[in-house]
Design a protein around this motif. Structure first.
Motif, short mmCIF file in Angstrom:
data_model
loop_
_atom_site.label_atom_id
_atom_site.label_comp_id
_atom_site.label_asym_id
_atom_site.label_seq_id
_atom_site.Cartn_x
_atom_site.Cartn_y
_atom_site.Cartn_z
N THR A 32 41.96 18.41 59.39
CA THR A 32 42.10 17.46 60.50
C THR A 32 43.57 17.17 60.79
O THR A 32 44.01 17.14 61.95
N LEU A 33 44.34 16.95 59.72
CA LEU A 33 45.76 16.67 59.90
C LEU A 33 46.50 17.88 60.46
O LEU A 33 47.42 17.74 61.29
N HIS A 34 46.11 19.07 60.03
CA HIS A 34 46.72 20.30 60.54
C HIS A 34 46.50 20.41 62.05
O HIS A 34 47.44 20.67 62.82
N ILE A 35 45.28 20.21 62.46
CA ILE A 35 44.95 20.30 63.89
C ILE A 35 45.65 19.19 64.66
O ILE A 35 46.19 19.42 65.76
N SER A 36 45.66 17.98 64.07
CA SER A 36 46.30 16.84 64.74
C SER A 36 47.80 17.06 64.90
O SER A 36 48.37 16.78 65.96
N THR A 37 48.46 17.55 63.85
CA THR A 37 49.91 17.80 63.91
C THR A 37 50.23 18.90 64.90
O THR A 37 51.21 18.80 65.69
N LEU A 38 49.43 19.95 64.90
CA LEU A 38 49.64 21.06 65.83
C LEU A 38 49.47 20.58 67.27
O LEU A 38 50.24 20.94 68.17
N ASP A 39 48.44 19.74 67.49
CA ASP A 39 48.20 19.20 68.82
C ASP A 39 49.36 18.30 69.26
O ASP A 39 49.75 18.30 70.44
N LYS A 40 49.90 17.54 68.31
CA LYS A 40 51.04 16.67 68.62
C LYS A 40 52.27 17.51 68.99
O LYS A 40 53.02 17.15 69.91
N MET A 41 52.47 18.61 68.27
CA MET A 41 53.60 19.51 68.59
C MET A 41 53.45 20.09 69.99
O MET A 41 54.42 20.14 70.77
N GLU A 42 52.23 20.52 70.31
CA GLU A 42 52.01 21.09 71.64
C GLU A 42 52.24 20.03 72.73
O GLU A 42 52.79 20.33 73.79
N THR A 43 51.80 18.81 72.46
CA THR A 43 52.01 17.74 73.44
C THR A 43 53.50 17.48 73.65
O THR A 43 53.97 17.30 74.79
N SER A 44 54.26 17.45 72.54
CA SER A 44 55.72 17.23 72.64
C SER A 44 56.39 18.37 73.41
O SER A 44 57.25 18.13 74.28
N LEU A 45 56.00 19.60 73.09
CA LEU A 45 56.57 20.76 73.79
C LEU A 45 56.22 20.71 75.28
O LEU A 45 57.04 21.08 76.14
N LYS A 46 55.02 20.27 75.58
CA LYS A 46 54.59 20.18 76.98
C LYS A 46 55.46 19.19 77.74
O LYS A 46 55.91 19.47 78.88
N VAL A 47 55.74 18.04 77.12
CA VAL A 47 56.59 17.03 77.76
C VAL A 47 58.01 17.57 77.96
O VAL A 47 58.64 17.39 79.02
N ILE A 48 58.51 18.25 76.92
CA ILE A 48 59.88 18.81 77.00
C ILE A 48 59.97 19.88 78.09
O ILE A 48 60.93 19.92 78.87
N VAL A 49 58.95 20.76 78.15
CA VAL A 49 58.95 21.82 79.18
C VAL A 49 58.99 21.21 80.58
O VAL A 49 59.76 21.62 81.46
N LEU A 50 58.15 20.24 80.82
CA LEU A 50 58.07 19.61 82.14
C LEU A 50 59.38 18.90 82.48
O LEU A 50 59.85 18.91 83.66
N ASP A 51 60.02 18.27 81.47
CA ASP A 51 61.28 17.57 81.69
C ASP A 51 62.38 18.55 82.06
O ASP A 51 63.18 18.31 83.00
#
Length: 453
Positions: A32-51
């Motif tokens: 669960t933590l692995h999936i949660s951390t990976l999802d958090k990384m993707e969310t952060s990368l998504k915000v950075i890409v859009l910025d």
């Protein structure tokens, strides 16, 4: 496992189950933590890409001058950024890993797409700027994810044994506390034998299963004690009562064998032996009756007392005639009770036979049925030798005979009154004895009348 006690089996099962649950729980947390951390990384990368795309489009005339400083801005390390044109040439880059492939035509326009590689995760988007298509790639390695998962792994490795130790200790405590009363019961039961059957287990304070078990075991011990006492009493009674007739038989036979006898003398010896055998037979029958402990409650029947009385009188009239005694019947009331007709007839006949046996010649015995004080009464009255007050208290004891009346000449075994008492108790009734020496005896069977009758 089959040789282990239940307590040890429960401990083993507890360890296995707790270990299994902790392993499953740990794997679930880890995943669960692995999936949660990976999802958090993707969310952060998504915000950075859009910025970054927003900054590039905003300063598209001089987009090459735009600084890719998002690593500091978002405090996200490490962060690799590169801009690729439609010719798959790198327009701008921040130490982007060279081994990551440049993809352009496969990417859907204006949609963020994520690619996962062995050590990196890449977020990329195709967008239009200056009438051209560009691809922006933002990548990071799995360092954050690996560190997080590694820390979690160490935590689990450290905490699982501790939880398991506490869990096993708690399980052992519960098993020990739960089985302590059972072990106490076993210890106490081991100390109970044939000579200590009167001992009982200490009653449990609670009404749980252990308390119920203790109660049932005590009840079982009570029944065993009663049965054991009956067996011992039977053996003692049989030994006590059979010794005399057997001694007489042996003496008669020894005397007859000392020398030749006439046929008349042999007949006399055989008759004496036969009389003693009959006494032995009657004694054994009576002892077996007294030793029975049958559950008769489910076999109750309607008993008409007048019929029982009539049959008892009819069967004993020949005996009374021989003794020159008249039997008179007086049935004032006809009634019935719930009971056992055959047993009641035995009780009536035993009392009636005693009344006939110990009455004076040419006298009478009166048997009556009547209702008195809301009770059903069977009364047998004789005008015989009577029983002294001192002996009246012992008359219902097994093998007790008065010097005057309970003797071998009567053909009795000393068990008749004990049998009568047992039969009357089976019917929840009572016996009343009224006697005066040289004037006679009256025996009453008193049955309680039901309220609705």
């Amino acid at each position: 496992m089959s040789k282990l006690s239940i307590k040890r089996k429960l401990l083993v099962y507890n360890i296995l189950i707790q270990t299994f649950i902790l392993i499953i729980l740990s794997l679930s947390i880890y995943k669960t933590l692995h999936i949660s951390t990976l999802d958090k990384m993707e969310t952060s990368l998504k915000v950075i890409v859009l910025d970054i795309v927003d900054d590039l489009i905003k300063h598209q005339d001089e987009f090459l001058s735009v600084d890719f400083d998002e690593e500091k801005e978002y405090k996200f390390k490490p962060l690799y950024i590169r801009l690729i044109n439609d010719k798959e040439e790198i327009e701008k880059s921040t130490k982007f890993p060279k081994d990551l492939p440049i993809s352009f035509h496969e990417i859907e326009k204006d949609a963020i797409h994520f690619e996962k590689f062995e050590s990196f995760i890449v977020g990329e988007i195709k967008f239009s700027m200056l009438n051209k298509d560009f691809v922006l790639q933002v990548a990071t390695d799995y360092k954050i994810l690996n560190e997080t998962m590694q820390n979690l792994f160490y935590i689990l490795i450290f905490i699982i044994p501790i939880i398991l130790i506490f869990s096993i200790s708690g399980g052992y405590f519960l098993v020990y506390k739960s089985f302590k009363p059972v072990e106490d019961i076993l210890t106490n039961l081991k100390e109970i034998n044939s000579s200590t059957l009167s001992r009982r287990l200490s009653p449990a304070q609670s009404l749980d299963e252990i308390g119920m078990l203790t109660k049932e075991i005590n009840s079982l011990l009570q029944r065993l004690e009663i049965s054991f006492e009956k067996i011992n009493q039977f053996s003692s009674d049989a030994s006590h009562e059979l010794k005399t007739p057997l001694t007489i038989i042996r003496g008669e036979i020894e005397i007859a064998l000392r020398k030749d006898r006439t046929s008349q003398e042999y007949k006399k010896s055989l008759q004496s032996c036969l009389d003693e055998v009959m006494i032995i037979q009657q004694t054994i029958d009576d002892l077996l009756f007294l030793a029975k402990n049958e559950d008769l409650a489910n076999n109750l029947e309607d008993v008409y007392i007048d019929e029982v009385t009539f049959e008892a009188v009819k069967e004993l009239k020949p005996f009374a005639k021989i003794r020159e005694i008249e039997i008179k019947s007086q049935i004032d009331d006809v009634f019935q009770i719930k009971g056992f007709s055959k047993l009641l007839k035995i009780a009536v006949k035993n009392i009636l036979k005693n009344a006939i046996t110990y009455s004076y010649k040419n006298s009478s015995v009166l048997i009556k049925n009547y209702i008195e004080n809301k009770n059903y009464i069977i009364s047998i009255e004789d005008k015989g030798i009577g029983i002294s007050k001192k002996e009246q208290k012992k008359i219902f004891e097994k093998f007790y005979r008065t010097d005057k009346s309970r003797n071998k000449e009567s053909g009795g075994t000393g068990l008749g009154m004990a049998i009568v008492e047992k039969i009357i108790k089976l019917h929840n009734a009572k016996i009343e004895l009224i006697s005066e020496e040289k004037k006679g005896t009256t025996v009453k069977f008193i049955f309680k009348r039901k309220i609705n009758e």
